[in-house]
Design an enzyme around this catalytic site. Structure first.
Site, PDB file in Angstrom:
ATOM      1  N   GLU A  14       0.489 -16.125   4.562  1.00 32.46           N
ATOM      2  CA  GLU A  14       1.600 -16.546   5.415  1.00 32.46           C
ATOM      3  C   GLU A  14       1.163 -16.675   6.869  1.00 32.46           C
ATOM      4  O   GLU A  14       1.537 -17.628   7.568  1.00 32.46           O
ATOM      5  CB  GLU A  14       2.767 -15.562   5.304  1.00 32.46           C
ATOM      6  CG  GLU A  14       3.542 -15.665   4.012  1.00 32.46           C
ATOM      7  CD  GLU A  14       4.897 -14.977   4.102  1.00 32.46           C
ATOM      8  OE1 GLU A  14       5.400 -14.788   5.231  1.00 32.46           O
ATOM      9  OE2 GLU A  14       5.463 -14.639   3.055  1.00 32.46           O
ATOM     10  N   GLU A  70       0.255 -16.940  -5.060  1.00 32.69           N
ATOM     11  CA  GLU A  70       1.681 -17.256  -5.098  1.00 32.69           C
ATOM     12  C   GLU A  70       1.892 -18.638  -5.718  1.00 32.69           C
ATOM     13  O   GLU A  70       1.002 -19.484  -5.699  1.00 32.69           O
ATOM     14  CB  GLU A  70       2.280 -17.223  -3.684  1.00 32.69           C
ATOM     15  CG  GLU A  70       2.126 -15.891  -2.966  1.00 32.69           C
ATOM     16  CD  GLU A  70       2.877 -14.758  -3.628  1.00 32.69           C
ATOM     17  OE1 GLU A  70       3.887 -15.045  -4.328  1.00 32.69           O
ATOM     18  OE2 GLU A  70       2.467 -13.598  -3.478  1.00 32.69           O
ATOM     19  N   GLY A  87       0.792  -1.224   0.000  1.00 33.93           N
ATOM     20  CA  GLY A  87       0.000   0.000   0.000  1.00 33.93           C
ATOM     21  C   GLY A  87       0.820   1.267   0.000  1.00 33.93           C
ATOM     22  O   GLY A  87       0.463   2.247   0.666  1.00 33.93           O
TER      23      GLY A  87
END
Length: 311
Positions: free
Chosen positions: A73, A273, A14
């Site tokens: 994650e 990913e 961001g």
């Protein structure tokens, strides 16, 4: 005793807005009664390791400030733990697929307010082999668009960058012969791609799996058969409106457990990913994670057929 909160944030997400807002966020959390600390990720895997440490240190609340990759994650750091903390999300990525599904505000301090209201929902997560995901998994060349779209292009045109990259990659797509077993049923044939959706969005396509629910314990399984470039382009255009599921080359199912195998290579994508190659086993863990959310009644992606949790 005061409650303890830990913020895991990606300092580059961001345009570094959260990094600049962090002192004010910490002050807001402290005023709300949380003893709050923060951890800035530096490399891939950091958020997973820190999330596991948060559990070992018995924090009451874990806040994730970043994009879908950072959230993924964190989920991988807590998914197998019995004492999983409640998760607050401050969407800071380019697309924020999961934040969109929860109808979370993109303003940092509005997102903090959602966390401090104490309203939570229990949502599903997926498991692919030994990895976990919270938004979407898939296979096929086109699924690489989420991690191959240039960062500079994303910063300029936002989610539209994925659409541009997707059309660019169409000529590179090849069909792969697969066997897909899903809840006792079998699909066999040449396909261009498959997607397993927990939410309705991938790379900004908000109607990719239009009837997905966050808490029903089921994947939305979308399969695109072998098709030519013109057909694929048409399917992509229809996908922007949620009308692709009626295309004759598209199959759409609901399933909790899915096994996909092939004798050929097919790249996998997990929450945007790279996820390795086939084969892959997928299983839906129903209502496994508790996250802070705005009004439940206004979110058509929640079943709300059972009592949800609250502070």
């Amino acid at each position: 005793m005061r409650k303890r909160a830990r913020i895991i944030y990606n300092p580059t997400s961001g345009k570094e807005l959260f990094k600049r807002a962090l002192p004010d966020v910490l002050a807001q959390m402290e005023q709300a009664g949380y003893e709050t600390s923060a951890y800035a990720t530096q490399r891939i895997g950091d958020a997973t390791e820190e999330a596991a440490r948060v559990i070992n240190q018995n924090f009451d609340l874990l806040i994730v400030a970043g994009g879908d990759g950072t959230l993924n994650e964190v989920i991988n750091g807590i998914a197998e733990k019995p004492n999983r903390p409640k998760i607050g999300l401050i969407p800071m990525g380019t697309v924020n697929d999961f934040g969109r599904a929860l109808h979370l505000p993109t303003d940092i301090f509005e997102a903090v307010k959602v966390i401090l209201t104490g309203k939570t929902v229990e949502v599903d997560i997926g498991k692919m082999n030994s990895r976990y995901f919270i938004n979407l998994a898939g296979g096929g060349k086109i699924t690489e668009v989420s991690y191959e779209a240039p960062s500079k292009l994303k910063s300029i045109v936002g989610p539209f960058a994925y659409y541009i990259k997707g059309f660019e990659m169409l000529p590179q797509m090849n069909a792969v012969n697969v066997r897909i077993e899903y809840d006792g049923e079998i699909f066999e044939g040449d396909i261009m791609l498959f997607l397993l959706g927990l939410t309705n969005s991938m790379a900004g396509f908000e109607k990719l799996v239009p009837d997905a629910k966050l808490d029903d314990g089921m994947f939305s399984l979308l399969i695109v058969e072998k098709a030519n470039i013109a057909e694929l382009g048409h399917i992509m255009t229809l996908a922007s409106r949620g009308e692709h599921v009626n295309h004759p080359k598209v199959h759409y199912y609901k399933a909790q457990a899915i096994n996909i195998s092939s004798f050929s290579d097919m790249p996998l994508n997990v929450d945007g990913e790279y996820g390795g190659q086939l084969p892959a086993n997928f299983f839906n863990l129903k209502r496994h994670i508790e996250v802070f959310s705005p009004s439940q009644e206004d979110n058509d992606m929640l079943l709300i057929d059972e009592p949800q949790q609250s502070e």
